[in-house]
Design an enzyme around this catalytic site. Structure first.
Site, PDB file in Angstrom:
ATOM      1  N   CYS A  71       0.809  -1.169  -0.208  1.00  0.00           N
ATOM      2  CA  CYS A  71       0.178  -0.193   0.031  1.00  0.00           C
ATOM      3  C   CYS A  71       1.084   1.126  -0.029  1.00  0.00           C
ATOM      4  CB  CYS A  71      -0.949  -0.060   0.977  1.00  0.00           C
ATOM      5  SG  CYS A  71      -0.220   0.252   2.614  1.00  0.00           S
ATOM      6  N   HIS A 104      14.499 -12.625  13.637  1.00  0.00           N
ATOM      7  CA  HIS A 104      14.118 -12.802  15.095  1.00  0.00           C
ATOM      8  C   HIS A 104      12.434 -13.167  15.324  1.00  0.00           C
ATOM      9  CE1 HIS A 104      17.691  -9.972  16.003  1.00  0.00           C
ATOM     10  NE2 HIS A 104      18.035 -11.334  15.872  1.00  0.00           N
TER      11      HIS A 104
END
Length: 153
Positions: A71, A104
Protein backbone atom coordinates in the site's frame (compact mmCIF):
# COMPACT_ATOMS: atom_id res chain seq x y z
CA UNK A 1 4.99 -26.28 -3.40
CA UNK A 2 4.93 -23.37 -0.92
CA UNK A 3 2.90 -20.33 -1.92
CA UNK A 4 3.40 -16.59 -1.86
CA UNK A 5 0.10 -14.72 -1.58
CA UNK A 6 0.20 -11.13 -2.86
CA UNK A 7 -2.27 -8.30 -2.48
CA UNK A 8 -2.34 -4.51 -2.70
CA UNK A 9 -4.65 -1.58 -2.62
CA UNK A 10 -4.91 0.95 -5.46
CA UNK A 11 -1.78 2.81 -4.34
CA UNK A 12 0.24 -0.40 -4.37
CA UNK A 13 -1.20 -1.81 -7.60
CA UNK A 14 1.63 -0.76 -9.94
CA UNK A 15 4.25 -2.05 -7.50
CA UNK A 16 2.32 -5.32 -7.20
CA UNK A 17 2.39 -5.77 -10.98
CA UNK A 18 6.16 -5.20 -10.89
CA UNK A 19 6.55 -7.80 -8.13
CA UNK A 20 4.46 -10.37 -9.99
CA UNK A 21 6.56 -9.90 -13.14
CA UNK A 22 9.82 -10.05 -11.19
CA UNK A 23 8.89 -13.21 -9.29
CA UNK A 24 7.81 -14.88 -12.54
CA UNK A 25 11.25 -14.24 -14.03
CA UNK A 26 13.59 -15.10 -11.16
CA UNK A 27 14.79 -18.16 -9.32
CA UNK A 28 11.73 -17.87 -7.03
CA UNK A 29 9.36 -19.07 -9.77
CA UNK A 30 10.66 -22.61 -9.23
CA UNK A 31 10.41 -22.44 -5.43
CA UNK A 32 6.98 -20.86 -4.89
CA UNK A 33 3.55 -20.82 -6.43
CA UNK A 34 2.62 -17.14 -6.76
CA UNK A 35 -1.03 -16.34 -5.97
CA UNK A 36 -2.39 -12.86 -6.72
CA UNK A 37 -5.28 -12.08 -4.37
CA UNK A 38 -6.09 -8.77 -5.96
CA UNK A 39 -7.04 -6.38 -7.09
CA UNK A 40 -7.12 -7.26 -10.77
CA UNK A 41 -7.41 -3.61 -11.80
CA UNK A 42 -6.84 -0.27 -10.09
CA UNK A 43 -9.88 0.59 -7.99
CA UNK A 44 -9.38 4.07 -6.47
CA UNK A 45 -12.13 3.51 -3.90
CA UNK A 46 -10.84 0.21 -2.52
CA UNK A 47 -9.68 -0.33 1.05
CA UNK A 48 -6.31 -1.86 1.92
CA UNK A 49 -8.06 -3.83 4.65
CA UNK A 50 -9.73 -6.21 2.20
CA UNK A 51 -6.44 -7.34 0.66
CA UNK A 52 -4.59 -7.53 3.97
CA UNK A 53 -7.38 -9.73 5.33
CA UNK A 54 -7.36 -12.00 2.26
CA UNK A 55 -3.58 -12.45 2.29
CA UNK A 56 -3.42 -12.96 6.07
CA UNK A 57 -6.13 -15.63 6.00
CA UNK A 58 -4.44 -17.41 3.09
CA UNK A 59 -1.03 -17.40 4.79
CA UNK A 60 -2.50 -18.61 8.07
CA UNK A 61 -4.40 -21.44 6.36
CA UNK A 62 -1.61 -22.59 4.01
CA UNK A 63 1.42 -24.32 5.52
CA UNK A 64 4.86 -22.94 4.62
CA UNK A 65 3.39 -19.97 2.79
CA UNK A 66 4.28 -16.29 2.94
CA UNK A 67 2.51 -13.09 2.05
CA UNK A 68 3.45 -9.81 0.42
CA UNK A 69 1.23 -6.75 0.82
CA UNK A 70 1.67 -3.33 -0.76
CA UNK A 71 0.00 0.00 0.00
CA UNK A 72 1.15 3.62 0.09
CA UNK A 73 2.94 3.59 3.44
CA UNK A 74 2.87 -0.12 4.40
CA UNK A 75 1.50 0.86 7.81
CA UNK A 76 -2.20 0.19 7.29
CA UNK A 77 -1.74 -3.22 5.75
CA UNK A 78 0.74 -4.22 8.48
CA UNK A 79 -1.65 -3.15 11.22
CA UNK A 80 -4.53 -5.07 9.64
CA UNK A 81 -2.45 -8.20 8.96
CA UNK A 82 -1.12 -8.33 12.51
CA UNK A 83 -4.65 -8.63 13.88
CA UNK A 84 -4.59 -12.29 12.80
CA UNK A 85 -3.28 -14.99 15.09
CA UNK A 86 -0.24 -16.60 13.53
CA UNK A 87 0.57 -13.65 11.28
CA UNK A 88 3.79 -11.78 11.89
CA UNK A 89 3.76 -8.91 9.42
CA UNK A 90 6.68 -6.52 9.12
CA UNK A 91 7.26 -3.31 7.20
CA UNK A 92 10.23 -4.00 4.95
CA UNK A 93 11.66 -0.59 4.18
CA UNK A 94 15.26 -1.87 4.07
CA UNK A 95 16.83 -5.29 3.49
CA UNK A 96 18.37 -5.16 6.99
CA UNK A 97 14.96 -4.64 8.62
CA UNK A 98 13.59 -7.54 6.60
CA UNK A 99 16.55 -9.73 7.59
CA UNK A 100 15.94 -9.01 11.27
CA UNK A 101 12.20 -9.58 10.88
CA UNK A 102 12.83 -13.05 9.46
CA UNK A 103 15.71 -13.87 11.84
CA UNK A 104 14.07 -12.83 15.13
CA UNK A 105 10.33 -12.72 14.43
CA UNK A 106 9.88 -15.44 11.81
CA UNK A 107 7.93 -12.86 9.79
CA UNK A 108 5.56 -14.48 7.34
CA UNK A 109 4.05 -11.36 5.74
CA UNK A 110 6.12 -8.60 4.18
CA UNK A 111 4.48 -5.17 3.91
CA UNK A 112 5.92 -2.76 1.37
CA UNK A 113 5.45 0.93 0.64
CA UNK A 114 4.72 2.02 -2.90
CA UNK A 115 5.19 5.67 -1.91
CA UNK A 116 8.58 5.38 -0.21
CA UNK A 117 10.26 2.47 -2.01
CA UNK A 118 11.35 2.19 -5.62
CA UNK A 119 11.43 -1.05 -7.62
CA UNK A 120 15.05 -1.79 -6.69
CA UNK A 121 14.32 -1.38 -2.95
CA UNK A 122 11.24 -3.57 -3.27
CA UNK A 123 13.20 -6.27 -5.10
CA UNK A 124 15.92 -6.26 -2.42
CA UNK A 125 13.37 -6.48 0.38
CA UNK A 126 11.59 -9.41 -1.24
CA UNK A 127 14.85 -11.22 -1.93
CA UNK A 128 15.83 -10.88 1.74
CA UNK A 129 12.33 -11.96 2.85
CA UNK A 130 12.49 -15.13 0.77
CA UNK A 131 16.13 -15.94 1.59
CA UNK A 132 15.96 -15.10 5.27
CA UNK A 133 15.61 -17.80 7.89
CA UNK A 134 14.29 -17.81 11.42
CA UNK A 135 16.79 -18.28 14.25
CA UNK A 136 14.91 -20.73 16.51
CA UNK A 137 16.42 -19.67 19.81
CA UNK A 138 14.23 -20.10 22.88
CA UNK A 139 13.86 -16.36 23.46
CA UNK A 140 12.62 -15.72 19.91
CA UNK A 141 10.25 -18.67 20.02
CA UNK A 142 8.84 -17.46 23.36
CA UNK A 143 8.43 -13.88 22.18
CA UNK A 144 6.75 -14.92 18.95
CA UNK A 145 4.33 -17.20 20.81
CA UNK A 146 3.38 -14.29 23.06
CA UNK A 147 2.37 -12.25 20.01
CA UNK A 148 -0.63 -14.53 19.55
CA UNK A 149 -1.85 -14.36 23.14
CA UNK A 150 -4.08 -11.35 22.58
CA UNK A 151 -4.87 -11.79 18.86
CA UNK A 152 -8.53 -11.35 18.09
CA UNK A 153 -8.90 -13.47 14.94
Amino acid sequence: MPRIFIGSDHRGFVAKQHILATLANTEWKDSYEIVDLGPETIRPDDDFNDYAIAVSRAVRETANSRGILICGSAHGIAIQANRFKGIRAICGYTPELVRLGRLHNDANVLCLSSDFMDDANIDQAIDMFLRGNFLPEERYIRRNQRLDEESIY
